[in-house]
Scaffold this active site. Structure first.
Site, PDB file in Angstrom:
ATOM      1  CG  ASN A 136      15.632  24.558 -20.457  1.00 17.86           C
ATOM      2  OD1 ASN A 136      14.915  25.357 -19.866  1.00 17.86           O
ATOM      3  ND2 ASN A 136      15.269  23.318 -20.692  1.00 17.86           N
ATOM      4  CG  HIS A 138      11.804  25.454 -18.288  1.00 15.43           C
ATOM      5  ND1 HIS A 138      12.280  24.200 -17.970  1.00 15.43           N
ATOM      6  CD2 HIS A 138      11.612  26.074 -17.103  1.00 15.43           C
ATOM      7  CE1 HIS A 138      12.354  24.077 -16.655  1.00 15.43           C
ATOM      8  NE2 HIS A 138      11.962  25.196 -16.114  1.00 15.43           N
ATOM      9  CD  GLU A 143      11.792  21.444 -20.407  1.00 17.47           C
ATOM     10  OE1 GLU A 143      12.418  22.510 -20.370  1.00 17.47           O
ATOM     11  OE2 GLU A 143      12.057  20.465 -19.680  1.00 17.47           O
TER      12      GLU A 143
HETATM   13  C1  GLP Z   1      10.790  24.496 -12.378  1.00 16.54           C
HETATM   14  C2  GLP Z   1       9.411  25.088 -12.584  1.00 16.54           C
HETATM   15  C3  GLP Z   1       9.493  26.398 -13.287  1.00 16.54           C
HETATM   16  C4  GLP Z   1      10.494  27.278 -12.584  1.00 16.54           C
HETATM   17  C5  GLP Z   1      11.852  26.639 -12.648  1.00 16.54           C
HETATM   18  C6  GLP Z   1      12.954  27.497 -12.068  1.00 16.54           C
HETATM   19  O1  GLP Z   1      11.290  23.921 -13.530  1.00 16.54           O
HETATM   20  N1  GLP Z   1       8.542  24.242 -13.327  1.00 16.54           N
HETATM   21  O2  GLP Z   1       8.213  27.007 -13.315  1.00 16.54           O
HETATM   22  O3  GLP Z   1      10.531  28.517 -13.210  1.00 16.54           O
HETATM   23  O4  GLP Z   1      11.726  25.442 -11.907  1.00 16.54           O
HETATM   24  O5  GLP Z   1      13.226  27.139 -10.760  1.00 16.54           O
HETATM   25  P1  GLP Z   1      14.171  27.921  -9.790  1.00 16.54           P
HETATM   26  O6  GLP Z   1      13.439  29.159  -9.397  1.00 16.54           O
HETATM   27  O7  GLP Z   1      14.344  26.976  -8.632  1.00 16.54           O
HETATM   28  O8  GLP Z   1      15.421  28.183 -10.481  1.00 16.54           O
END
Ligand code: GLP
Length: 241
Positions: A136, A138, A143
């Site tokens: 999304n 973030h 968020e």
């Molecule tokens: C979580 C963390 C974020 C990270 C996101 C993406 O939400 N809080 O900091 O960027 O995951 O994760 P992934 O790399 O597993 O897609």
């Protein structure tokens, strides 16, 4: 922004690891901003290998993590403290006392947030911030919303984030509903940022972040205002650019 799209996992991982290692080689007491999530895991593993081979030492490095879940203990298998130990800190020569993760079990979370920002201000700025991106848009756990916060704060996670992170827990119900995260102000103070994204599920967010309007509804789009961002993508994450 410098955007690189890689055909192979190996090139993605080695490039990310080289960027971090060369900073630490030239500045042994660098301040690293670290992220959790699946995107940086391969890079952390490669850094551990480079450390074992004597190519880079983290003995003088300090590290500040972006975020932590509220509502689980720090030794929970899915806490970000556990994640960092298992995926990086236990495998490199970093001094654990120089590693920092927001303490989501602090008695007073507001005090903890202020203390985290103060530590960043006194010991920062972060030389190199590693960032993942949520589907999304973030960054950290900032968020999409009508407004964003500059400093470290506690927030309610959105349903889509709970669903995305449910894969790491036994059920959706077990995913913590709140987190502490560095704010976008703290993230933007880093001297350099490396944004990582892999997989088709990130393609829309990557397009919005890099080529869409700058909006709090896509927190990663604020990175367009930062003077020194490197974006590392696999072909799927970069497919809509
Ligand atoms: C979580 C963390 C974020 C990270 C996101 C993406 O939400 N809080 O900091 O960027 O995951 O994760 P992934 O790399 O597993 O897609």
């Amino acid at each position: 922004m410098n955007i690189f799209t890689f055909k192979t996992e190996e090139d993605f991982v080695q490039t990310g690891a080289n960027l971090i290692a060369s900073l630490v080689q030239s500045k042994p007491n660098a301040v690293l901003g670290l992220a959790t999530g699946s995107s940086p895991i391969g890079i952390y593993t490669r850094l551990a290998e480079m450390n074992k081979k004597g190519l880079v030492s983290f003995s003088q490095v300090s590290a500040y993590n972006l975020d932590e879940y509220v509502g689980i203990s720090e030794d929970h298998s899915q806490s970000y403290k556990t994640f960092m130990k298992e995926n990086l800190f236990n495998h490199i020569d970093i001094n654990l006392q120089n590693t920092h993760i927001p303490n989501a079990n602090a008695e007073d979370l507001e005090v903890e947030c202020k203390a985290y920002d103060l530590a960043l201000e006194q010991n920062g700025p972060v030389d190199l911030q590693i960032l993942g991106i949520g589907s999304n848009g973030h960054i950290g756990f900032n968020e999409p919303d009508d407004h964003l916060y500059g400093g470290t704060h506690v927030l309610d996670l959105l349903e889509e984030t709970l669903e995305a992170n449910a894969r790491f827990f036994d059920s959706l119900d077990e995913v913590p509903k709140q987190a502490i995260t560095m704010g976008v102000g703290g993230i933007m103070k880093a001297r350099q940022i490396i944004l990582l994204a892999r997989g088709a599920g990130k393609a829309e967010a990557v397009k919005a972040a890099l080529q869409g309007p700058i909006t709090t509804q896509c927190p990663a789009s604020l990175l367009q205002c930062h003077p020194n961002v490197i974006v590392l993508l696999d072909e799927k994450a970069g497919s809509l650019l």
